[in-house]
Design an enzyme around this catalytic site. Structure first.
Site, short mmCIF file in Angstrom:
data_model
loop_
_atom_site.label_atom_id
_atom_site.label_comp_id
_atom_site.label_asym_id
_atom_site.label_seq_id
_atom_site.Cartn_x
_atom_site.Cartn_y
_atom_site.Cartn_z
N PHE A 233 0.86 -1.19 0.00
CA PHE A 233 0.00 0.00 0.00
C PHE A 233 0.90 1.24 0.00
O PHE A 233 0.79 2.12 0.85
CB PHE A 233 -0.92 0.02 1.23
CG PHE A 233 -1.68 -1.27 1.44
CD1 PHE A 233 -2.90 -1.47 0.82
CD2 PHE A 233 -1.17 -2.27 2.25
CE1 PHE A 233 -3.61 -2.66 1.02
CE2 PHE A 233 -1.86 -3.46 2.45
CZ PHE A 233 -3.09 -3.65 1.84
N CYS A 344 -5.39 3.07 9.97
CA CYS A 344 -5.90 4.45 10.06
C CYS A 344 -7.40 4.45 10.33
O CYS A 344 -8.07 5.45 10.14
CB CYS A 344 -5.55 5.24 8.80
SG CYS A 344 -6.21 4.50 7.31
N1 SAH Z 1 1.97 4.47 2.80
C1 SAH Z 1 1.47 5.52 1.94
C2 SAH Z 1 -0.01 5.77 2.11
C3 SAH Z 1 -0.89 4.57 1.86
S1 SAH Z 1 -2.56 4.98 1.60
C4 SAH Z 1 2.31 6.78 2.16
O1 SAH Z 1 3.16 6.81 3.04
O2 SAH Z 1 2.10 7.72 1.41
C5 SAH Z 1 -3.24 3.45 1.14
C6 SAH Z 1 -2.95 3.00 -0.29
O3 SAH Z 1 -3.46 1.68 -0.47
C7 SAH Z 1 -3.58 3.82 -1.39
O4 SAH Z 1 -2.56 4.35 -2.20
C8 SAH Z 1 -4.44 2.83 -2.20
O5 SAH Z 1 -4.34 3.04 -3.61
C9 SAH Z 1 -3.82 1.52 -1.83
N2 SAH Z 1 -4.66 0.32 -1.89
C10 SAH Z 1 -5.97 0.19 -1.56
N3 SAH Z 1 -6.34 -1.11 -1.66
C11 SAH Z 1 -5.25 -1.82 -2.05
C12 SAH Z 1 -5.00 -3.20 -2.30
N4 SAH Z 1 -5.96 -4.12 -2.16
N5 SAH Z 1 -3.75 -3.57 -2.66
C13 SAH Z 1 -2.77 -2.64 -2.80
N6 SAH Z 1 -2.96 -1.32 -2.58
C14 SAH Z 1 -4.18 -0.92 -2.21
#
Ligand code: SAH
Length: 400
Positions: A233, A344
């Site tokens: 993510f 979160c």
């Molecule tokens: N760690 C990041 C913020 C993550 S926000 C930072 O420091 O900036 C959560 C992210 O999870 C988003 O970008 C979203 O696109 C992604 N996401 C949502 N569902 C997902 C999944 N099933 N597999 C991979 N990524 C996913």
């Protein structure tokens, strides 16, 4: 306490007033005994206890489950001078206490209840502000608030972006619009821990960048020396790039389900001369399964999924999701590896989240030691009167 006779009054039900004397800002419709006068959407009201004691001034939303948001307990009016001082206090915290600011800075200027401004969030990216209105009444005052914000921050423009999930509880359909000033055509260059990011104010998620993880991105890097790092993510690559730049990781692989976002993460690797970073667009759960099957292992695994619980009735499901995710993450983590796991979901508190890790330890048969319990960066302050403002958990764990 005297209030203007014309001001509508909201009277709290017997035995329900205690939290509002204690400065909790959410007066739900279920705690209201009666409303005197005819407050319209966004009207200022005075809130009284059943015995007739003044409690606070607030703003009314006839459609909201949070019927009144409370802002002021000293009896004074919710006028321009009041909003101006509230915003000024928020600006002072970031500038004078936290030392945030300067060219390329990215930080949260206003954090809703955390700053006594329930329903308004404002992030600053270099010379621009991005606001999210989550209260109808503050949205109605957007012209005033935008003007005060620009005056007090010296920013050049303010973009208002809708926040998912406000239409139903608040009856608010805020469009995306530039409220004041001008916005740049290009992504805004933001520098954090010496790394440069192009933040897309309009196209990015939320306000464009996850500022709440700022300090965690840097702190986690110090666990990455000589290790292979998996950043699940990853959004635009923050944890992964810090692991390479500041942590001395041997390799990093970032995974995000959004292909557009992965393109941005790759671009960030290039502009920061961290060409060794790899980013792939894929579902995190599927990637974990594929990596496990291939026998690939990492010294550090970072999990920062989106919010799993949006309603109290969704907490059970969310806990199952965290269990499944962290259980799968351990399958690709080396012995003596470091798991950085985040949540979160405000509705999942630290205790509940730690319980999930206990279950993961049981299921996997591996000891989990929590080394650090981190949270949101301090420009997302937690109000002692509204503990719902604490939402981000970031646990750094050693897994045997
Ligand atoms: N760690 C990041 C913020 C993550 S926000 C930072 O420091 O900036 C959560 C992210 O999870 C988003 O970008 C979203 O696109 C992604 N996401 C949502 N569902 C997902 C999944 N099933 N597999 C991979 N990524 C996913």
């Amino acid at each position: 306490m005297t209030t203007e006779p014309s001001l509508p009054r909201v009277v709290v039900k017997p035995r329900r007033a205690r939290p509002f004397f204690a400065r909790h800002p959410w007066l739900f419709v279920t705690s209201i005994g009666r409303v005197e006068g005819e407050p319209g959407p966004g009207s200022e009201v005075a809130v009284f206890s059943h015995e007739g004691r003044f409690i606070a001034r607030g703003l009314f939303n006839p459609r909201g489950a949070i019927r009144v948001r409370l802002y002021r307990w000293d009896g004074g009016p919710l006028d321009e001078a009041f909003w101006s001082e509230r915003l000024a206090a928020a600006v002072r915290l970031r500038r004078d206490v936290l030392g945030l600011g300067g060219p390329g800075a990215g930080f949260r200027v206003v954090f809703s209840e955390g700053d006594g401004l329930s329903g308004l969030t404002v992030d600053r990216f270099d010379r621009w502000l991005v606001a999210q209105f989550t209260s109808l009444a503050l949205f109605e005052r957007r012209a005033l608030l935008a003007r005060l914000l620009l005056e007090q921050t010296g920013a050049e423009g303010l973009l208002s972006r809708p926040e998912r999930g406000t239409a139903e509880p608040e009856g608010l359909h805020a469009p995306e619009e530039v409220l004041l000033g001008t916005l740049p055509m290009e992504p805004v260059e933001v520098i954090e821990h010496g790394l440069t990011y192009g933040v897309d104010l309009k196209g990015g998620q939320k306000t464009g960048f996850y500022l709440d993880q700022r300090d965690n991105r840097r702190a986690v890097a110090s666990y990455c020396r000589g290790r292979r790092v998996l950043d699940l993510f990853c959004y635009t690559g923050g944890f992964a790039l810090n692991a390479l730049r500041h942590g001395g990781a041997t390799s990093v692989l970032g995974i995000d389900s959004s292909a557009t976002i992965i393109e941005v993460a790759r671009h960030h690797a290039v502009i920061n001369h961290l060409g060794a970073a790899r980013f792939e667009a894929a579902d995190a759960f599927e990637v974990l399964e594929a990596l496990r099957t291939r026998g690939e292992r990492f010294g550090v695994v970072i999990c920062d999924p989106p919010k799993f619980a949006r309603h109290p009735r969704g907490v059970e499901e969310a806990l199952k999701g965290y269990l499944r995710l962290n259980r799968a993450a351990l399958d690709v983590l080396e012995p003596d590896g470091v798991l950085v796991t985040c949540s979160c979901s405000g509705l999942v508190d630290r205790g509940l989240f730690a319980d999930v890790l206990g279950q993961v330890a049981e299921l996997s048969g591996r000891p989990i030691q929590i080394l650090e319990q981190r949270g949101q960066a301090p420009d997302h302050p937690i109000s002692a009167s509204c503990l719902e403002t604490e939402y981000l958990k970031c646990f750094v764990c050693r897994v045997g």
